[in-house]
Design a protein around this motif. Structure first.
Motif, PDB file in Angstrom:
ATOM      1  N   MET A 152      41.378  48.342  43.262  1.00  0.00           N
ATOM      2  CA  MET A 152      40.207  47.732  42.843  1.00  0.00           C
ATOM      3  C   MET A 152      39.621  47.474  44.255  1.00  0.00           C
ATOM      4  SD  MET A 152      41.203  44.969  39.808  1.00  0.00           S
ATOM      5  CE  MET A 152      42.182  43.934  40.753  1.00  0.00           C
ATOM      6  N   GLN A 153      40.219  46.741  45.326  1.00  0.00           N
ATOM      7  CA  GLN A 153      39.563  46.507  46.513  1.00  0.00           C
ATOM      8  C   GLN A 153      38.894  47.713  47.224  1.00  0.00           C
ATOM      9  OE1 GLN A 153      42.858  44.416  48.173  1.00  0.00           O
ATOM     10  NE2 GLN A 153      42.104  42.265  47.516  1.00  0.00           N
ATOM     11  N   GLY A 154      39.555  48.862  47.091  1.00  0.00           N
ATOM     12  CA  GLY A 154      38.977  50.040  47.562  1.00  0.00           C
ATOM     13  C   GLY A 154      37.828  50.333  47.034  1.00  0.00           C
ATOM     14  N   LEU A 155      37.710  50.490  45.633  1.00  0.00           N
ATOM     15  CA  LEU A 155      36.589  50.999  44.767  1.00  0.00           C
ATOM     16  C   LEU A 155      35.363  50.044  44.998  1.00  0.00           C
ATOM     17  CD1 LEU A 155      38.606  51.978  41.700  1.00  0.00           C
ATOM     18  CD2 LEU A 155      37.298  53.160  43.191  1.00  0.00           C
ATOM     19  N   SER A 156      35.774  48.822  45.333  1.00  0.00           N
ATOM     20  CA  SER A 156      34.653  47.894  45.113  1.00  0.00           C
ATOM     21  C   SER A 156      34.080  47.578  46.634  1.00  0.00           C
ATOM     22  CB  SER A 156      34.980  46.402  44.741  1.00  0.00           C
ATOM     23  OG  SER A 156      36.180  45.815  45.459  1.00  0.00           O
ATOM     24  N   ALA A 157      34.637  48.263  47.692  1.00  0.00           N
ATOM     25  CA  ALA A 157      34.382  48.209  49.199  1.00  0.00           C
ATOM     26  C   ALA A 157      34.605  46.517  49.570  1.00  0.00           C
ATOM     27  CB  ALA A 157      32.916  48.732  49.513  1.00  0.00           C
ATOM     28  N   GLY A 158      35.655  45.904  49.038  1.00  0.00           N
ATOM     29  CA  GLY A 158      35.873  44.497  49.428  1.00  0.00           C
ATOM     30  C   GLY A 158      35.091  43.505  48.831  1.00  0.00           C
ATOM     31  N   MET A 170      50.352  44.998  45.505  1.00  0.00           N
ATOM     32  CA  MET A 170      50.356  45.775  44.117  1.00  0.00           C
ATOM     33  C   MET A 170      49.226  46.872  44.354  1.00  0.00           C
ATOM     34  SD  MET A 170      50.794  42.829  41.166  1.00  0.00           S
ATOM     35  CE  MET A 170      51.553  44.200  40.141  1.00  0.00           C
ATOM     36  N   LYS A 171      49.582  48.116  43.954  1.00  0.00           N
ATOM     37  CA  LYS A 171      48.718  49.424  44.124  1.00  0.00           C
ATOM     38  C   LYS A 171      47.484  48.967  43.572  1.00  0.00           C
ATOM     39  CE  LYS A 171      52.114  52.691  45.095  1.00  0.00           C
ATOM     40  NZ  LYS A 171      51.705  53.566  46.321  1.00  0.00           N
ATOM     41  N   SER A 172      47.504  48.412  42.081  1.00  0.00           N
ATOM     42  CA  SER A 172      46.106  48.349  41.270  1.00  0.00           C
ATOM     43  C   SER A 172      45.257  47.489  42.005  1.00  0.00           C
ATOM     44  CB  SER A 172      46.594  47.730  39.948  1.00  0.00           C
ATOM     45  OG  SER A 172      47.303  46.702  40.054  1.00  0.00           O
ATOM     46  N   ILE A 173      45.761  46.254  42.880  1.00  0.00           N
ATOM     47  CA  ILE A 173      44.865  45.408  43.283  1.00  0.00           C
ATOM     48  C   ILE A 173      44.367  46.262  44.720  1.00  0.00           C
ATOM     49  CG2 ILE A 173      44.892  43.473  45.005  1.00  0.00           C
ATOM     50  CD1 ILE A 173      46.885  42.367  43.150  1.00  0.00           C
ATOM     51  N   GLU A 174      45.208  47.125  45.392  1.00  0.00           N
ATOM     52  CA  GLU A 174      44.579  47.831  46.460  1.00  0.00           C
ATOM     53  C   GLU A 174      43.435  48.775  46.022  1.00  0.00           C
ATOM     54  OE1 GLU A 174      47.956  49.609  48.158  1.00  0.00           O
ATOM     55  OE2 GLU A 174      48.780  47.524  48.775  1.00  0.00           O
ATOM     56  N   PHE A 204      47.460  38.919  40.793  1.00  0.00           N
ATOM     57  CA  PHE A 204      46.280  39.177  40.535  1.00  0.00           C
ATOM     58  C   PHE A 204      45.366  37.889  40.778  1.00  0.00           C
ATOM     59  CE2 PHE A 204      47.697  42.969  38.410  1.00  0.00           C
ATOM     60  CZ  PHE A 204      46.792  43.956  38.568  1.00  0.00           C
ATOM     61  N   GLU A 205      46.096  36.668  40.567  1.00  0.00           N
ATOM     62  CA  GLU A 205      45.312  35.560  40.861  1.00  0.00           C
ATOM     63  C   GLU A 205      45.054  35.326  42.210  1.00  0.00           C
ATOM     64  OE1 GLU A 205      47.618  32.555  38.729  1.00  0.00           O
ATOM     65  OE2 GLU A 205      47.320  33.475  37.030  1.00  0.00           O
ATOM     66  N   ARG A 206      46.014  35.446  43.094  1.00  0.00           N
ATOM     67  CA  ARG A 206      45.874  35.427  44.668  1.00  0.00           C
ATOM     68  C   ARG A 206      45.014  36.384  45.093  1.00  0.00           C
ATOM     69  NH1 ARG A 206      51.083  34.576  43.839  1.00  0.00           N
ATOM     70  NH2 ARG A 206      51.657  36.559  44.479  1.00  0.00           N
ATOM     71  N   ALA A 207      44.797  37.514  44.498  1.00  0.00           N
ATOM     72  CA  ALA A 207      43.906  38.451  45.098  1.00  0.00           C
ATOM     73  C   ALA A 207      42.399  38.222  45.200  1.00  0.00           C
ATOM     74  CB  ALA A 207      44.168  40.027  44.600  1.00  0.00           C
ATOM     75  N   ARG A 208      42.248  37.609  44.051  1.00  0.00           N
ATOM     76  CA  ARG A 208      40.607  37.393  43.874  1.00  0.00           C
ATOM     77  C   ARG A 208      39.948  38.487  43.991  1.00  0.00           C
ATOM     78  NH1 ARG A 208      40.150  31.091  44.705  1.00  0.00           N
ATOM     79  NH2 ARG A 208      42.287  30.483  44.073  1.00  0.00           N
ATOM     80  N   ALA A 209      40.004  39.398  43.625  1.00  0.00           N
ATOM     81  CA  ALA A 209      39.277  40.880  44.026  1.00  0.00           C
ATOM     82  C   ALA A 209      38.468  41.152  42.897  1.00  0.00           C
ATOM     83  CB  ALA A 209      40.462  41.966  43.683  1.00  0.00           C
ATOM     84  N   VAL A 210      38.147  40.184  41.979  1.00  0.00           N
ATOM     85  CA  VAL A 210      37.064  40.461  40.590  1.00  0.00           C
ATOM     86  C   VAL A 210      36.308  38.866  40.645  1.00  0.00           C
ATOM     87  CG1 VAL A 210      38.240  42.204  39.613  1.00  0.00           C
ATOM     88  CG2 VAL A 210      38.793  39.585  38.876  1.00  0.00           C
TER      89      VAL A 210
END
Length: 95
Positions: A7-13, A1-5, A35-41
């Motif tokens: 978020m990950q880009g803005l947070s530098a991983g 999903m673009k929103s997950i990508e 979103f649950e699997r991404a664990r980006a937050v």
């Protein structure tokens, strides 16, 4: 999903806290799963004002990988995220 990508880009991983205004938002089961699997937050504060917003927040909050809460005030949501960061020292991190 673009929103997950994004978020990950803005947070530098790094997993960072997220404040989401969820007014008039709907989300498919597939999107919730992504979103649950991404664990980006590291924590999610959801802000809304309607019963539907509260139901969406409950559905998003069923995961257990990070703290989450629903608020009707953006200021209270921000305060909660800051308090989590303070209680964990150098920021929000998943143990």
């Amino acid at each position: 999903m673009k929103s997950i990508e994004k978020m990950q880009g803005l947070s530098a991983g790094r997993a960072l806290p997220l404040l989401v205004e969820i007014s008039d938002v709907t989300m498919s089961a597939a999107a919730r799963g992504a979103f649950e699997r991404a664990r980006a937050v590291s924590a999610v504060a959801m802000v809304g004002s309607t019963v539907v917003d509260k139901v969406v927040a409950a559905a998003l909050g069923r995961h257990g990988f990070c703290p989450h809460a629903y608020f009707t005030s953006r200021a209270e949501a921000t305060e909660w995220l800051v308090s989590l960061a303070s209680s964990r020292g150098r920021g929000l991190r998943q143990a």
